[in-house]
Design a protein around this motif. Structure first.
Motif: not given
Length: 448
Positions: A317-318, A321-322, A403, A412, A406-409
């Motif tokens: 998920s986002r 990954r963060l 970032d 979420k 992550a945002e492309d995940s």
């Protein structure tokens, strides 16, 4: 890595794959004007083992590699320190870099030495030493033996890997590159961070009842955990009893397949030390850094940017990954607290320690009851894992790449992953309520 050590490592690696390892080691040790004791210590460290020079050095080295033990100390002093870098007060650069005051002066010999009882194998001193007197062991040669065979070896990669091997290299090309050098598969540690995100949210609900309560998340950073354990022991009671995502990756994968070997790959020397802690031994078999992986790819002629993608189903998920950067853990856990315990979300007051200096300041304030927060996240490196000492790009670029990834995940948050639900079911966790059952979540648990 010291440039000379870097070249020796590549030479050893190439010879190991070309089956003339012993000949090459003998050649290195036969060169004129070398200190054989010193060079043999360097070679041993580059092979991940401890072997002293003797008439049987080659045999002893081969035996140590073949019967590799995952309990060696990681940081070694491989040659005498001249102390030429000492400041006017007599403090050397390695001493100044050590958060635990583990490097001491032997006044009789006028050199430094490591107090192993204080040392946490964080590796900050390795990066600070200008003379190459300190090294961290590289575990790839013992691992190469497995990769050349038919063993099931899985690479679990830190979320900070994005962008490390080129801005245009994606996660599926990285998977192809790992398989090219013999790994069975490559899996994002972010997936296991997702599991711990839920556990940490449950821990927050259990431990934080008012805005004045306190929780220290134990996720991610072994430096942060070591600081609390060694220097702020009275705060241990506030530490959530959870392993790191790295350790969770090993435990879950080995629960699913006890025959597999798990190799963590990240930007951190301290992770090598974490994998060797007594209560975690066997969860992770080997640890490699990004700089070591680049040397391996270069030596074996593997170019991720030129490979076809080895595509996998989206599973991380986002939020997971963060975890690669400071504040990411707080964001991920905060989002799950908001979804699972909306009434508690209003109580959440998170703060982050960004680097050793800030972490120490925060912990000192927490110890004195002066911190204005009830959830503390600590990262030993400035920027978080993207600022790790063995990264290939700077922390700012690393954060940007992480970032963006992550945002492309497509997924979420950790509770949005069907794939994670399936894996959790296989290890006996069948609902979110099961995360409240200590027996069912023992696989993610750790006693401090």
């Amino acid at each position: 890595m010291n440039k000379m050590y870097n070249e020796i490592f590549k030479t050893l690696l190439k010879s190991y794959y070309e089956d003339n390892f012993e000949i090459k080691v003998q050649e290195l040790l036969s060169k004129d004007n070398i200190n054989k004791n010193e060079l043999s210590t360097i070679i041993s460290s580059l092979c991940g083992v401890d072997v002293d020079f003797s008439n049987n050095y080659l045999d002893d080295l081969n035996k140590a590699i073949f019967s590799y033990e995952n309990s060696y100390k990681i940081v070694d002093r491989v040659k005498d320190c001249t102390m030429d870098c000492a400041d006017k007060n007599g403090e050397t650069l390695c001493q100044a870099s050590c958060p635990f005051d583990a490097i001491l002066i032997d006044n009789k010999k006028n050199t430094t030495y490591i107090d192993n009882d204080k040392c946490t194998d964080c590796g900050f001193c390795v990066e600070a030493c200008p003379s190459g007197a300190l090294m961290d062991k590289i575990e790839f040669i013992p691992l190469a033996k497995l990769l050349k065979g038919n063993s099931k070896v899985i690479a679990t990669v830190a979320p900070a890997i994005m962008g490390q091997f080129g801005e245009n290299v994606n996660v599926d090309q990285l998977r192809a590159a790992f398989k090219k050098i013999g790994f069975t598969d490559m899996i994002e540690v972010a997936f296991f961070a997702d599991m711990l995100t839920i556990k940490e949210a449950v821990e927050f609900d259990e431990h934080v009842k008012t805005k004045d309560d306190l929780m220290l998340t134990s996720c991610c950073c072994p430096m942060w955990v070591a600081m609390v354990k060694k220097s702020y022991n009275n705060l241990i009671k506030y530490v959530s009893p959870s392993v790191s995502p790295m350790v969770a990756s090993g435990r879950v994968l080995k629960k699913l397949d006890p025959t597999c070997k798990v190799v963590f790959v990240g930007p951190c020397i301290a992770k090598k030390g974490e994998a060797k802690q007594k209560d975690l031994l066997g969860d992770i078999d080997y640890v490699l850094t990004f700089t070591e992986l680049k040397d391996i790819f270069d030596t074996l002629g593997v170019h991720p940017e030129k490979l076809d993608e080895d595509v996998s189903t989206e599973y991380a998920s986002r939020g997971g990954r963060l975890y690669a950067r400071t504040g990411g853990v707080s964001i991920a856990i905060g989002e799950i607290i908001e979804k699972l315990y909306p009434e508690k979300y209003n109580l959440l007051n998170a703060i982050q320690g960004n680097g050793v200096k800030e972490c120490k300041t925060l912990l000192t304030k927490a110890q004195a009851g002066e911190v204005n927060a009830n959830f503390i996240e600590g990262m030993g490196c400035v920027g978080g894992c993207v600022g790790g000492p063995k990264g290939l790009i700077d922390a700012i670029s690393g954060k940007r790449m992480v970032d963006d990834f992550a945002e492309d995940s497509k997924i979420k948050t950790s509770i949005d992953s069907d794939c994670m639900d399936k894996i959790l079911n296989k290890i006996g966790i069948n609902s979110l309520n099961d995360f409240k059952d200590k027996n069912k979540t023992m696989i993610f648990g750790r006693k401090f």
